[in-house]
Motif scaffolding. Sequence first.
Motif, PDB file in Angstrom:
ATOM      1  N   MET A   1      42.483  54.192  53.038  1.00 32.07           N
ATOM      2  CA  MET A   1      41.143  53.780  52.622  1.00 32.07           C
ATOM      3  C   MET A   1      41.124  52.285  52.348  1.00 32.07           C
ATOM      4  N   ASN A   2      40.137  51.606  52.889  1.00 31.91           N
ATOM      5  CA  ASN A   2      39.955  50.184  52.625  1.00 31.91           C
ATOM      6  C   ASN A   2      39.052  50.006  51.410  1.00 31.91           C
ATOM      7  N   ILE A   3      39.509  49.193  50.469  1.00 28.30           N
ATOM      8  CA  ILE A   3      38.771  48.979  49.224  1.00 28.30           C
ATOM      9  C   ILE A   3      38.117  47.608  49.236  1.00 28.30           C
ATOM     10  N   GLY A   4      36.873  47.569  48.795  1.00 27.82           N
ATOM     11  CA  GLY A   4      36.164  46.313  48.593  1.00 27.82           C
ATOM     12  C   GLY A   4      35.703  46.225  47.153  1.00 27.82           C
ATOM     13  N   ILE A   5      35.707  45.023  46.606  1.00 25.18           N
ATOM     14  CA  ILE A   5      35.345  44.838  45.201  1.00 25.18           C
ATOM     15  C   ILE A   5      34.154  43.888  45.115  1.00 25.18           C
ATOM     16  N   ILE A   6      33.089  44.390  44.518  1.00 27.45           N
ATOM     17  CA  ILE A   6      31.880  43.592  44.311  1.00 27.45           C
ATOM     18  C   ILE A   6      31.865  43.157  42.860  1.00 27.45           C
ATOM     19  N   GLY A   7      32.082  41.879  42.633  1.00 24.14           N
ATOM     20  CA  GLY A   7      32.233  41.339  41.285  1.00 24.14           C
ATOM     21  C   GLY A   7      33.641  40.811  41.113  1.00 24.14           C
ATOM     22  N   ALA A   8      33.775  39.511  40.830  1.00 29.17           N
ATOM     23  CA  ALA A   8      35.093  38.875  40.813  1.00 29.17           C
ATOM     24  C   ALA A   8      35.466  38.352  39.431  1.00 29.17           C
ATOM     25  N   GLY A   9      35.081  39.108  38.406  1.00 34.84           N
ATOM     26  CA  GLY A   9      35.445  38.729  37.042  1.00 34.84           C
ATOM     27  C   GLY A   9      36.795  39.299  36.640  1.00 34.84           C
ATOM     28  N   LYS A  10      36.976  39.484  35.328  1.00 36.81           N
ATOM     29  CA  LYS A  10      38.273  39.929  34.813  1.00 36.81           C
ATOM     30  C   LYS A  10      38.655  41.318  35.342  1.00 36.81           C
ATOM     31  N   VAL A  11      37.706  42.251  35.305  1.00 29.41           N
ATOM     32  CA  VAL A  11      38.013  43.611  35.751  1.00 29.41           C
ATOM     33  C   VAL A  11      38.274  43.639  37.257  1.00 29.41           C
ATOM     34  N   GLY A  12      37.432  42.943  38.021  1.00 31.94           N
ATOM     35  CA  GLY A  12      37.594  42.919  39.474  1.00 31.94           C
ATOM     36  C   GLY A  12      38.919  42.325  39.898  1.00 31.94           C
ATOM     37  N   CYS A  13      39.285  41.210  39.294  1.00 31.08           N
ATOM     38  CA  CYS A  13      40.570  40.564  39.627  1.00 31.08           C
ATOM     39  C   CYS A  13      41.747  41.457  39.248  1.00 31.08           C
ATOM     40  N   THR A  14      41.675  42.034  38.060  1.00 30.73           N
ATOM     41  CA  THR A  14      42.761  42.882  37.571  1.00 30.73           C
ATOM     42  C   THR A  14      42.945  44.102  38.466  1.00 30.73           C
ATOM     43  N   GLY A  16      41.890  44.559  41.594  1.00 29.69           N
ATOM     44  CA  GLY A  16      42.319  44.179  42.939  1.00 29.69           C
ATOM     45  C   GLY A  16      43.802  43.902  43.013  1.00 29.69           C
ATOM     46  N   LYS A  17      44.311  43.153  42.047  1.00 33.61           N
ATOM     47  CA  LYS A  17      45.741  42.836  42.021  1.00 33.61           C
ATOM     48  C   LYS A  17      46.566  44.112  41.818  1.00 33.61           C
ATOM     49  N   PHE A  18      46.077  44.996  40.970  1.00 31.17           N
ATOM     50  CA  PHE A  18      46.736  46.270  40.713  1.00 31.17           C
ATOM     51  C   PHE A  18      46.884  47.066  42.008  1.00 31.17           C
ATOM     52  N   PHE A  19      45.809  47.156  42.792  1.00 32.49           N
ATOM     53  CA  PHE A  19      45.862  47.900  44.054  1.00 32.49           C
ATOM     54  C   PHE A  19      46.801  47.235  45.055  1.00 32.49           C
ATOM     55  N   VAL A  20      46.678  45.927  45.200  1.00 35.22           N
ATOM     56  CA  VAL A  20      47.517  45.201  46.168  1.00 35.22           C
ATOM     57  C   VAL A  20      48.998  45.375  45.843  1.00 35.22           C
ATOM     58  N   GLN A  21      49.335  45.287  44.556  1.00 36.19           N
ATOM     59  CA  GLN A  21      50.725  45.455  44.133  1.00 36.19           C
ATOM     60  C   GLN A  21      51.264  46.843  44.472  1.00 36.19           C
ATOM     61  N   ARG A  22      50.348  47.817  44.574  1.00 31.06           N
ATOM     62  CA  ARG A  22      50.746  49.194  44.873  1.00 31.06           C
ATOM     63  C   ARG A  22      50.680  49.494  46.371  1.00 31.06           C
ATOM     64  N   GLY A  23      50.412  48.480  47.190  1.00 34.13           N
ATOM     65  CA  GLY A  23      50.370  48.651  48.631  1.00 34.13           C
ATOM     66  C   GLY A  23      49.108  49.305  49.147  1.00 34.13           C
ATOM     67  N   ILE A  24      48.046  49.289  48.337  1.00 32.10           N
ATOM     68  CA  ILE A  24      46.763  49.861  48.736  1.00 32.10           C
ATOM     69  C   ILE A  24      45.921  48.772  49.396  1.00 32.10           C
ATOM     70  N   SER A  25      45.251  49.114  50.472  1.00 29.09           N
ATOM     71  CA  SER A  25      44.520  48.130  51.254  1.00 29.09           C
ATOM     72  C   SER A  25      43.252  47.652  50.540  1.00 29.09           C
ATOM     73  N   VAL A  26      43.239  46.387  50.173  1.00 28.38           N
ATOM     74  CA  VAL A  26      42.050  45.747  49.586  1.00 28.38           C
ATOM     75  C   VAL A  26      41.540  44.715  50.582  1.00 28.38           C
ATOM     76  N   VAL A  27      40.332  44.931  51.076  1.00 30.80           N
ATOM     77  CA  VAL A  27      39.747  44.004  52.045  1.00 30.80           C
ATOM     78  C   VAL A  27      39.448  42.669  51.389  1.00 30.80           C
ATOM     79  N   GLY A  28      38.796  42.720  50.212  1.00 35.25           N
ATOM     80  CA  GLY A  28      38.474  41.474  49.537  1.00 35.25           C
ATOM     81  C   GLY A  28      37.325  41.608  48.568  1.00 35.25           C
ATOM     82  N   TYR A  29      36.662  40.475  48.326  1.00 33.63           N
ATOM     83  CA  TYR A  29      35.673  40.366  47.265  1.00 33.63           C
ATOM     84  C   TYR A  29      34.340  39.819  47.778  1.00 33.63           C
ATOM     85  N   TYR A  30      33.295  40.336  47.151  1.00 35.63           N
ATOM     86  CA  TYR A  30      31.986  39.697  47.256  1.00 35.63           C
ATOM     87  C   TYR A  30      31.501  39.435  45.840  1.00 35.63           C
ATOM     88  N   SER A  31      30.939  38.250  45.610  1.00 35.04           N
ATOM     89  CA  SER A  31      30.376  37.904  44.313  1.00 35.04           C
ATOM     90  C   SER A  31      29.177  36.983  44.527  1.00 35.04           C
TER      91      SER A  31
END
Length: 282
Positions: A1-14, A16-31
């Motif tokens: 599953m590809n993950i996208g995060i809408i909102g790039a504040g503290k929760v969004g950054c945290t 996203g990094k959590f998923f990436v560190q676990r090898g989960i596909s994060v496409v990126g951010y929109y803000s």
Amino acid sequence: MNIGIIGAGKVGCTLGKFFVQRGISVVGYYSRSIKSAIEAAHFTQTQALNHIEEIVDLCDVLFLTVPDRSLAQVFQQIAVMPIKGKYICHCSGALSTREAFPAIEKTGAFGYSVHPLFAISDKYHAYEELTDIFFALEGDSAHLEEIRSLFDGCRIKTISSDCKTAYHAAAVMVSNLTLGLMKPAFDLMEQCGFTEEEARSALAPLALGNLAHVFQKGLQESLTGPVERADGSTISKHLSCLSSEQKEIYILLSHILIGIAQKKHPDTDYQNIWNLLKGEKQ
């Protein structure tokens, strides 16, 4: 599953990094702030997207990590896009899925709330602690396991949407409202000549030690003090030195402690303490 995060504040950054560190596909951010999206993308080694339509199109799972007051508005923005079959998630502790994503069933998407029971105060380091915290999951039963799998290895519990408000109130009590209890304690120490810094230093071992006991052994085993001992003389002395506001807090919490003490010591008579506190309240 590809993950996208809408909102790039503290929760969004945290998150996203959590998923990436676990090898989960994060496409990126929109803000709304492209600068914030670029910073979050750089931090997570993903990409910043200029248009919300892009991130919706590219992702199977969308986390809306915007302020609570903006959740429904952002959802309405993406609800007119082709989101059928996608998983739409938020991280609010206070809002249920149906509150954040009204009429989501009409879009064909599936809504979920994934709340980390943790105060995320740092944008770039909090992700290191997420593995050890608890997550509350709530939402559409159809794909709960797919969302749960994103947090595999973490402590996660599914709760009913009807319980969401009570769950969040519990979190506020042990987090924010605890400060309301500490403030009068600091004030009383300052009355005794302690500076605020000295009061914090003196009270820390007592407070932290008691909290550790509560979460290790439970309420009954951790209870000590004059209420447990049914020591009306000491309680009466305490009440005599408190302001009206401090006295109200002391009486209310002592009432709760009597209930715990009665379970711990069923053969002890606490009626004198009830009577003392009732008389003071009058």
